[in-house]
Design a protein around this motif. Structure first.
Motif, PDB file in Angstrom:
ATOM      1  N   SER A  68       0.768  -1.188   0.076  1.00  0.00           N
ATOM      2  CA  SER A  68       0.003   0.062  -0.031  1.00  0.00           C
ATOM      3  C   SER A  68       0.778   1.268  -0.014  1.00  0.00           C
ATOM      4  CB  SER A  68      -0.835   0.097   1.131  1.00  0.00           C
ATOM      5  OG  SER A  68      -0.199   0.052   2.409  1.00  0.00           O
ATOM      6  N   GLU A  69       2.168   1.140  -0.007  1.00  0.00           N
ATOM      7  CA  GLU A  69       3.165   2.235  -0.147  1.00  0.00           C
ATOM      8  C   GLU A  69       2.918   3.014   1.120  1.00  0.00           C
ATOM      9  OE1 GLU A  69       3.007   4.001  -4.037  1.00  0.00           O
ATOM     10  OE2 GLU A  69       4.245   2.264  -4.969  1.00  0.00           O
ATOM     11  N   SER A  70       2.908   2.434   2.265  1.00  0.00           N
ATOM     12  CA  SER A  70       2.663   3.505   3.596  1.00  0.00           C
ATOM     13  C   SER A  70       4.075   3.795   3.892  1.00  0.00           C
ATOM     14  CB  SER A  70       1.896   2.734   4.678  1.00  0.00           C
ATOM     15  OG  SER A  70       0.615   2.388   4.278  1.00  0.00           O
ATOM     16  N   VAL A  71       4.164   4.711   4.677  1.00  0.00           N
ATOM     17  CA  VAL A  71       5.624   5.140   5.183  1.00  0.00           C
ATOM     18  C   VAL A  71       6.141   4.022   6.092  1.00  0.00           C
ATOM     19  CG1 VAL A  71       6.807   6.812   6.783  1.00  0.00           C
ATOM     20  CG2 VAL A  71       4.857   7.703   5.267  1.00  0.00           C
ATOM     21  N   PRO A  72       7.298   3.668   5.990  1.00  0.00           N
ATOM     22  CA  PRO A  72       7.786   2.602   6.775  1.00  0.00           C
ATOM     23  C   PRO A  72       7.950   2.948   8.138  1.00  0.00           C
ATOM     24  CG  PRO A  72       9.318   2.939   4.935  1.00  0.00           C
ATOM     25  CD  PRO A  72       8.264   4.055   5.014  1.00  0.00           C
ATOM     26  N   VAL A  73       7.471   2.060   9.093  1.00  0.00           N
ATOM     27  CA  VAL A  73       7.220   2.248  10.426  1.00  0.00           C
ATOM     28  C   VAL A  73       8.484   3.011  11.151  1.00  0.00           C
ATOM     29  CG1 VAL A  73       5.712   0.388  10.810  1.00  0.00           C
ATOM     30  CG2 VAL A  73       7.738   0.000  10.982  1.00  0.00           C
ATOM     31  N   ASP A  74       9.800   2.549  10.848  1.00  0.00           N
ATOM     32  CA  ASP A  74      10.814   3.131  11.541  1.00  0.00           C
ATOM     33  C   ASP A  74      11.243   4.526  11.208  1.00  0.00           C
ATOM     34  OD1 ASP A  74      11.487   1.934   8.999  1.00  0.00           O
ATOM     35  OD2 ASP A  74      13.570   1.163   9.815  1.00  0.00           O
ATOM     36  N   THR A  75      10.311   5.199   9.954  1.00  0.00           N
ATOM     37  CA  THR A  75      10.835   6.551   9.359  1.00  0.00           C
ATOM     38  C   THR A  75       9.722   7.605   9.923  1.00  0.00           C
ATOM     39  OG1 THR A  75      11.527   5.433   7.554  1.00  0.00           O
ATOM     40  CG2 THR A  75      10.899   7.788   7.140  1.00  0.00           C
ATOM     41  N   ASP A  76      10.331   8.651  10.093  1.00  0.00           N
ATOM     42  CA  ASP A  76       9.745   9.990  10.695  1.00  0.00           C
ATOM     43  C   ASP A  76       9.584  10.928   9.574  1.00  0.00           C
ATOM     44  OD1 ASP A  76       8.508  12.184  12.202  1.00  0.00           O
ATOM     45  OD2 ASP A  76       9.039  11.574  14.145  1.00  0.00           O
ATOM     46  N   VAL A  77       8.423  11.226   9.079  1.00  0.00           N
ATOM     47  CA  VAL A  77       8.531  12.298   7.852  1.00  0.00           C
ATOM     48  C   VAL A  77       8.875  13.505   8.403  1.00  0.00           C
ATOM     49  CG1 VAL A  77       7.035  13.176   6.060  1.00  0.00           C
ATOM     50  CG2 VAL A  77       7.036  10.717   6.604  1.00  0.00           C
ATOM     51  N   ALA A  78       8.429  13.681   9.634  1.00  0.00           N
ATOM     52  CA  ALA A  78       8.475  15.149  10.130  1.00  0.00           C
ATOM     53  C   ALA A  78       9.832  15.284  10.381  1.00  0.00           C
ATOM     54  CB  ALA A  78       7.666  15.327  11.493  1.00  0.00           C
ATOM     55  N   GLN A  79      10.824  14.465  10.918  1.00  0.00           N
ATOM     56  CA  GLN A  79      12.290  14.459  11.094  1.00  0.00           C
ATOM     57  C   GLN A  79      13.035  14.785   9.773  1.00  0.00           C
ATOM     58  OE1 GLN A  79      14.005  11.561  13.267  1.00  0.00           O
ATOM     59  NE2 GLN A  79      12.895  11.999  15.356  1.00  0.00           N
ATOM     60  N   ILE A  80      12.243  14.016   8.668  1.00  0.00           N
ATOM     61  CA  ILE A  80      13.358  14.095   7.556  1.00  0.00           C
ATOM     62  C   ILE A  80      12.852  15.617   6.916  1.00  0.00           C
ATOM     63  CG2 ILE A  80      13.011  13.393   5.117  1.00  0.00           C
ATOM     64  CD1 ILE A  80      12.432  10.582   5.829  1.00  0.00           C
ATOM     65  N   ARG A  81      11.614  16.057   7.065  1.00  0.00           N
ATOM     66  CA  ARG A  81      11.295  17.481   6.622  1.00  0.00           C
ATOM     67  C   ARG A  81      12.170  18.391   7.292  1.00  0.00           C
ATOM     68  NH1 ARG A  81       6.373  16.898   6.983  1.00  0.00           N
ATOM     69  NH2 ARG A  81       5.651  16.850   4.934  1.00  0.00           N
ATOM     70  N   ASP A  82      12.252  18.043   8.779  1.00  0.00           N
ATOM     71  CA  ASP A  82      13.006  19.289   9.418  1.00  0.00           C
ATOM     72  C   ASP A  82      14.729  19.191   8.949  1.00  0.00           C
ATOM     73  OD1 ASP A  82      11.073  20.022  10.905  1.00  0.00           O
ATOM     74  OD2 ASP A  82      11.441  18.513  12.697  1.00  0.00           O
ATOM     75  N   HIS A  83      15.186  18.047   8.536  1.00  0.00           N
ATOM     76  CA  HIS A  83      16.574  17.908   8.217  1.00  0.00           C
ATOM     77  C   HIS A  83      16.756  18.604   6.973  1.00  0.00           C
ATOM     78  CE1 HIS A  83      18.933  14.911  10.663  1.00  0.00           C
ATOM     79  NE2 HIS A  83      17.890  14.899  11.335  1.00  0.00           N
ATOM     80  N   ILE A  84      15.666  18.495   5.954  1.00  0.00           N
ATOM     81  CA  ILE A  84      15.693  19.166   4.604  1.00  0.00           C
ATOM     82  C   ILE A  84      15.881  20.587   4.995  1.00  0.00           C
ATOM     83  CG2 ILE A  84      14.904  19.571   2.235  1.00  0.00           C
ATOM     84  CD1 ILE A  84      13.909  16.610   2.620  1.00  0.00           C
ATOM     85  N   LEU A  85      14.869  21.085   5.716  1.00  0.00           N
ATOM     86  CA  LEU A  85      14.609  22.558   5.995  1.00  0.00           C
ATOM     87  C   LEU A  85      15.902  23.227   6.782  1.00  0.00           C
ATOM     88  CD1 LEU A  85      11.037  22.627   6.861  1.00  0.00           C
ATOM     89  CD2 LEU A  85      12.046  23.373   4.998  1.00  0.00           C
ATOM     90  N   GLY A  86      16.694  22.456   7.502  1.00  0.00           N
ATOM     91  CA  GLY A  86      17.813  22.730   8.034  1.00  0.00           C
ATOM     92  C   GLY A  86      19.124  22.755   7.078  1.00  0.00           C
ATOM     93  N   THR A  87      19.096  22.602   6.004  1.00  0.00           N
ATOM     94  CA  THR A  87      20.101  22.369   4.841  1.00  0.00           C
ATOM     95  C   THR A  87      20.233  23.752   4.633  1.00  0.00           C
ATOM     96  OG1 THR A  87      19.536  20.163   4.472  1.00  0.00           O
ATOM     97  CG2 THR A  87      21.174  21.393   3.046  1.00  0.00           C
ATOM     98  N   THR A  88      21.431  24.452   4.417  1.00  0.00           N
ATOM     99  CA  THR A  88      21.691  25.523   3.718  1.00  0.00           C
ATOM    100  C   THR A  88      21.356  26.147   2.379  1.00  0.00           C
ATOM    101  OG1 THR A  88      23.684  25.975   5.286  1.00  0.00           O
ATOM    102  CG2 THR A  88      23.416  27.403   3.312  1.00  0.00           C
ATOM    103  N   GLY A  89      20.428  26.904   2.083  1.00  0.00           N
ATOM    104  CA  GLY A  89      19.929  27.034   0.862  1.00  0.00           C
ATOM    105  C   GLY A  89      18.598  26.702   0.340  1.00  0.00           C
ATOM    106  N   VAL A  90      18.023  25.883   1.563  1.00  0.00           N
ATOM    107  CA  VAL A  90      16.424  25.178   1.461  1.00  0.00           C
ATOM    108  C   VAL A  90      15.614  26.166   2.107  1.00  0.00           C
ATOM    109  CG1 VAL A  90      15.248  23.564   1.976  1.00  0.00           C
ATOM    110  CG2 VAL A  90      17.248  23.082   1.191  1.00  0.00           C
TER     111      VAL A  90
END
Length: 302
Positions: free
Chosen positions: A208-230
């Motif tokens: 069903s292409e659900s988000v893997p249980v060990d993955t936190d989308v909010a954390q990924i988004r925060d990491h990307i937003l914390g990258t210089t230039g984003v």
């Protein structure tokens, strides 16, 4: 690379030998269940059949996963393992339900049938010895490969089932309490059912292409937003091709200087490394875009 190839070859050899052992014991248990009238042996044979399927899937995964992607299968053939797990889970569930029904009928009606404890004990001991041999064979690779660890757990479940049958056989021989056979079969079904549900749950989650249980989308988004230039990130998608093979895609809004100064390549490398190292994402795709570009896209953003 040579070491990895040698390890894969060794794992295939271990799995092939383990499959041979389990297949032989399965035949012995089916014949033993028929000759002794033991429902517990039949339940353990059903358990072993599903585990044999699991071992075959594990062996196939070591071969199929190595096949390259094609124009028709752009992610390769790794999802074959998920379909196999789905089938295996359904088989496990069917075995558990049928065993529970059979055991309940025997216990409720008080008709345990004629159970020959001696032959039942011999067959169960043969099964336990064979399962221990397979465990010792698979154990060296169980710590380094999730696929081999799954195979190891399959055989461990068989060994526990054999122990339950041995205890029931001893009770039948020592006390004549033939209902112990039905009780042992219920214990085996209790071991089968949770794994069946976990297999089905994990397979459905991937399909069903659900988000893997060990993955936190909010954390990924925060990491990307914390990258210089984003500046912003939207259209974030995370799913899995198979167990442990996570895939990620997102639209990333960047500062004008990133695109104008030729810094897109550096930013893509930085984002890909972040996803790989922090979130174990095997394949990531980023669309870099200037501010305001999202307004031209049709779909809503997250």
């Amino acid at each position: 690379m040579g070491h990895d190839h040698a390890a894969q070859q060794a794992n295939r050899t271990r799995l092939t030998v383990a499959i041979g052992i389990v297949a032989c014991v399965l035949v012995v248990e089916v014949i033993g269940a028929w000759l002794t009238g033991s429902l517990a042996l039949l339940a353990d044979a059903g358990h072993m059949f599903s585990d044999l399927a699991g071992l075959l899937i594990a062996l196939a995964a070591t071969v199929v996963a190595a096949r390259p992607a094609t124009d028709r299968q752009t992610f390769g053939f790794q999802r074959a393992e998920v379909f196999g797990a789905l089938i295996n889970g359904l088989i496990l569930l069917a075995v558990a339900v049928s065993v529970v029904i059979g055991a309940a009928l025997r216990l409720l009606t008080g008709q345990a049938g004629e159970v020959q404890g001696g032959p039942m004990l011999v067959v169960a001991v043969i099964g336990l010895v064979a399962n221990v041999a397979a465990l010792l064979l698979l154990r060296p690779a169980a710590g380094s490969s999730i696929n081999m660890r799954g195979a190891y757990l399959e055989v461990l479940g068989d060994a526990l089932g054999s122990v339950a049958v041995i205890v029931a056989a001893v009770l039948v021989l020592a006390t004549g309490f033939t209902q112990a056979d039905a009780i042992a079969s219920l214990l085996i079904a209790a071991m089968i059912a949770p794994r069946a549900f976990m297999l089905l749950r994990d397979a459905v989650r991937v399909l069903s292409e659900s988000v893997p249980v060990d993955t936190d989308v909010a954390q990924i988004r925060d990491h990307i937003l914390g990258t210089t230039g984003v500046v912003a990130v939207h259209d974030v998608h995370v799913w899995a091709i198979t167990s442990g093979a996570h895939v990620f895609s997102a639209h990333v809004v960047v500062e004008p200087g990133v695109l104008n100064s030729g810094g897109a390549g550096r930013l893509l490398d930085e984002l890909s490394d972040c996803l790989s190292h922090h979130f174990d994402v095997a394949h990531s795709t980023f669309q870099l875009e200037p501010a305001g570009h999202a307004a031209h896209e049709d779909q809503s953003h997250r």
